[in-house]
Design a protein around this motif. Structure first.
Motif, PDB file in Angstrom:
ATOM      1  N   GLN A  58       0.815  -1.206   0.000  1.00  0.00           N
ATOM      2  CA  GLN A  58       0.000   0.000   0.000  1.00  0.00           C
ATOM      3  C   GLN A  58       0.851   1.259   0.000  1.00  0.00           C
ATOM      4  O   GLN A  58       0.471   2.269  -0.600  1.00  0.00           O
ATOM      5  CB  GLN A  58      -0.938   0.004   1.215  1.00  0.00           C
ATOM      6  CG  GLN A  58      -2.118  -0.932   1.057  1.00  0.00           C
ATOM      7  CD  GLN A  58      -3.186  -0.685   2.099  1.00  0.00           C
ATOM      8  OE1 GLN A  58      -3.462  -1.519   2.937  1.00  0.00           O
ATOM      9  NE2 GLN A  58      -3.794   0.474   2.056  1.00  0.00           N
ATOM     10  N   LEU A  59       1.982   1.234   0.683  1.00  0.00           N
ATOM     11  CA  LEU A  59       2.849   2.408   0.707  1.00  0.00           C
ATOM     12  C   LEU A  59       3.708   2.482  -0.555  1.00  0.00           C
ATOM     13  O   LEU A  59       4.088   3.581  -0.983  1.00  0.00           O
ATOM     14  CB  LEU A  59       3.754   2.363   1.941  1.00  0.00           C
ATOM     15  CG  LEU A  59       3.043   2.352   3.302  1.00  0.00           C
ATOM     16  CD1 LEU A  59       4.067   2.427   4.428  1.00  0.00           C
ATOM     17  CD2 LEU A  59       2.062   3.506   3.411  1.00  0.00           C
ATOM     18  N   VAL A  63       4.291   5.481  -4.402  1.00  0.00           N
ATOM     19  CA  VAL A  63       5.635   5.901  -4.801  1.00  0.00           C
ATOM     20  C   VAL A  63       5.899   5.539  -6.261  1.00  0.00           C
ATOM     21  O   VAL A  63       6.347   6.376  -7.068  1.00  0.00           O
ATOM     22  CB  VAL A  63       6.698   5.254  -3.886  1.00  0.00           C
ATOM     23  CG1 VAL A  63       8.097   5.635  -4.357  1.00  0.00           C
ATOM     24  CG2 VAL A  63       6.490   5.687  -2.440  1.00  0.00           C
ATOM     25  N   LEU A 144      -4.720   6.450   5.061  1.00  0.00           N
ATOM     26  CA  LEU A 144      -3.277   6.241   5.118  1.00  0.00           C
ATOM     27  C   LEU A 144      -2.651   6.369   3.735  1.00  0.00           C
ATOM     28  O   LEU A 144      -1.596   6.990   3.560  1.00  0.00           O
ATOM     29  CB  LEU A 144      -2.982   4.860   5.707  1.00  0.00           C
ATOM     30  CG  LEU A 144      -1.509   4.436   5.767  1.00  0.00           C
ATOM     31  CD1 LEU A 144      -0.718   5.384   6.650  1.00  0.00           C
ATOM     32  CD2 LEU A 144      -1.384   3.008   6.278  1.00  0.00           C
ATOM     33  N   ASP A 145      -3.302   5.793   2.714  1.00  0.00           N
ATOM     34  CA  ASP A 145      -2.803   5.915   1.342  1.00  0.00           C
ATOM     35  C   ASP A 145      -2.705   7.381   0.924  1.00  0.00           C
ATOM     36  O   ASP A 145      -1.709   7.797   0.306  1.00  0.00           O
ATOM     37  CB  ASP A 145      -3.725   5.173   0.377  1.00  0.00           C
ATOM     38  CG  ASP A 145      -3.652   3.665   0.540  1.00  0.00           C
ATOM     39  OD1 ASP A 145      -2.680   3.192   1.155  1.00  0.00           O
ATOM     40  OD2 ASP A 145      -4.563   2.979   0.054  1.00  0.00           O
ATOM     41  N   ALA A 147      -2.437  10.002   2.857  1.00  0.00           N
ATOM     42  CA  ALA A 147      -1.391  10.687   3.620  1.00  0.00           C
ATOM     43  C   ALA A 147      -0.018  10.414   3.016  1.00  0.00           C
ATOM     44  O   ALA A 147       0.814  11.322   2.881  1.00  0.00           O
ATOM     45  CB  ALA A 147      -1.437  10.237   5.078  1.00  0.00           C
ATOM     46  N   VAL A 148       0.225   9.163   2.625  1.00  0.00           N
ATOM     47  CA  VAL A 148       1.518   8.808   2.018  1.00  0.00           C
ATOM     48  C   VAL A 148       1.693   9.515   0.683  1.00  0.00           C
ATOM     49  O   VAL A 148       2.752  10.096   0.390  1.00  0.00           O
ATOM     50  CB  VAL A 148       1.621   7.281   1.839  1.00  0.00           C
ATOM     51  CG1 VAL A 148       2.852   6.908   1.028  1.00  0.00           C
ATOM     52  CG2 VAL A 148       1.657   6.599   3.199  1.00  0.00           C
ATOM     53  N   MET A 149       0.646   9.505  -0.145  1.00  0.00           N
ATOM     54  CA  MET A 149       0.760  10.138  -1.453  1.00  0.00           C
ATOM     55  C   MET A 149       0.906  11.653  -1.327  1.00  0.00           C
ATOM     56  O   MET A 149       1.653  12.277  -2.098  1.00  0.00           O
ATOM     57  CB  MET A 149      -0.452   9.792  -2.304  1.00  0.00           C
ATOM     58  CG  MET A 149      -0.381  10.364  -3.707  1.00  0.00           C
ATOM     59  SD  MET A 149      -1.461   9.516  -4.869  1.00  0.00           S
ATOM     60  CE  MET A 149      -0.440   8.115  -5.292  1.00  0.00           C
ATOM     61  N   ALA A 151       2.372  13.186   1.138  1.00  0.00           N
ATOM     62  CA  ALA A 151       3.757  13.413   1.568  1.00  0.00           C
ATOM     63  C   ALA A 151       4.711  13.320   0.379  1.00  0.00           C
ATOM     64  O   ALA A 151       5.632  14.143   0.234  1.00  0.00           O
ATOM     65  CB  ALA A 151       4.139  12.400   2.639  1.00  0.00           C
ATOM     66  N   ILE A 152       4.477  12.337  -0.501  1.00  0.00           N
ATOM     67  CA  ILE A 152       5.313  12.196  -1.689  1.00  0.00           C
ATOM     68  C   ILE A 152       5.158  13.419  -2.593  1.00  0.00           C
ATOM     69  O   ILE A 152       6.138  13.942  -3.148  1.00  0.00           O
ATOM     70  CB  ILE A 152       4.954  10.914  -2.452  1.00  0.00           C
ATOM     71  CG1 ILE A 152       5.227   9.690  -1.587  1.00  0.00           C
ATOM     72  CG2 ILE A 152       5.730  10.818  -3.764  1.00  0.00           C
ATOM     73  CD1 ILE A 152       4.664   8.411  -2.157  1.00  0.00           C
TER      74      ILE A 152
END
Length: 288
Positions: A58-59, A63, A144-145, A147-149, A151-152
């Motif tokens: 998922q993380l 990316v 969560l997905d 938030a990660v995207m 941040a990227i």
């Protein structure tokens, strides 16, 4: 084997009092529906801790998506990757939410194939708990997905030009789309016979996410394909969040494109109204 009667001091036998049914317990069925839902949510969240490979996937997907679509495809666009990312990143947020229903369908199919769903149905639990619990846990995973995207996106230089409230509203719209598509995933997961068949749903998800305004304006597509793309719910969400982020793209003159904000709210309502009852009914009618 325990007896179903009790004996008084005088030797008189009386039926043993039974515990009250859950429907008659304090709080009634609504309380137990929430409690059972939370139990399923906790189970889903525990899987992330005990199966770190799922977290890595998922993380890792955001990316790889950013590197592929922004820097590989974007380098061929006019102005290069740096100019293209202001258009592409809001669309990729929407695409990630659209592709999420595959994960839902896969997890539902795995539980059904391994007999876990049948075990749940044999327990004295709320009939809606498995479906609603899956929805809540998947929505947490979707947050969560995002938030990660996000941040990227910040790392590669993308910024929202909207206000704090507008930016927050954009992320709410993205989760609103994901919430609606959860029920599509639940229905598909219950319809597929096994995990392998659920994996083939990528053939459905890929055109659903790609034939939209995620990476290009429908106005630049051939007429018939542009019409499909502009009426795709993913396009309405992508166009709406671009507006809220202050990164608007080129829109056509069609009604659906000019009212993207409205349709980003309406499409998920329509999808939920159709697929949520189907998901609950399909679960209740599963054969043991």
């Amino acid at each position: 084997m325990s007896s179903t009667v009790t004996e008084t001091a005088a030797g008189e036998k009386r039926p043993r009092p039974r515990p009250p049914a859950r429907e008659q317990a304090p709080g009634g069925p609504l309380k137990w529906a929430f409690a059972d839902c939370w139990t399923i949510v906790r189970r889903g969240l525990l899987h992330y801790r005990r199966q770190p490979s799922n977290i890595a996937w998922q993380l890792g997907f955001p990316v790889v998506s950013v590197l592929l679509f922004v820097y590989v495809f974007g380098s061929a666009m006019e102005g290069g990757a740096d100019a293209y990312k202001s258009y592409a990143m809001p669309g990729m947020f929407a695409m990630t939410m659209a592709f999420g229903f595959m994960n839902t369908a896969m997890l539902i199919a795995i539980d059904k194939e391994h007999g876990i769903t049948d075990r749940f149905r044999s327990m004295p639990m709320s009939p809606s708990a498995v479906v609603s619990g899956r929805g809540v846990s998947d929505l947490i995973g979707a947050a969560l997905d995002l938030a990660v995207m996000a941040a990227i996106a910040l790392i590669i230089g993308w910024r929202s030009d909207g206000s704090v409230l507008e930016t927050a509203a954009a992320f709410v719209l993205l989760l609103w789309l994901r919430f609606a598509l959860i029920w599509v995933g639940v229905v598909l997961g219950l319809l597929t016979p096994n995990q392998e068949a659920a994996g083939n749903l990528f053939a459905v998800a890929f055109p659903f996410g790609m034939v939209s305004s995620v990476f290009a304006s429908p106005a630049d597509m051939p007429g018939w394909l542009g019409s499909i793309a502009m009426w795709n719910p993913v396009s309405s969400t992508a166009n709406a969040v671009r507006e809220l982020f202050g990164n608007p793209g080129r829109l056509g003159d069609s009604w659906i494109e000019q009212h993207a904000m409205l349709m980003a709210l309406v499409w998920p309502v329509v999808v939920t109204a159709v697929f949520l009852p189907l998901a609950v009914r399909k679960y209740q009618r599963l054969s043991l």
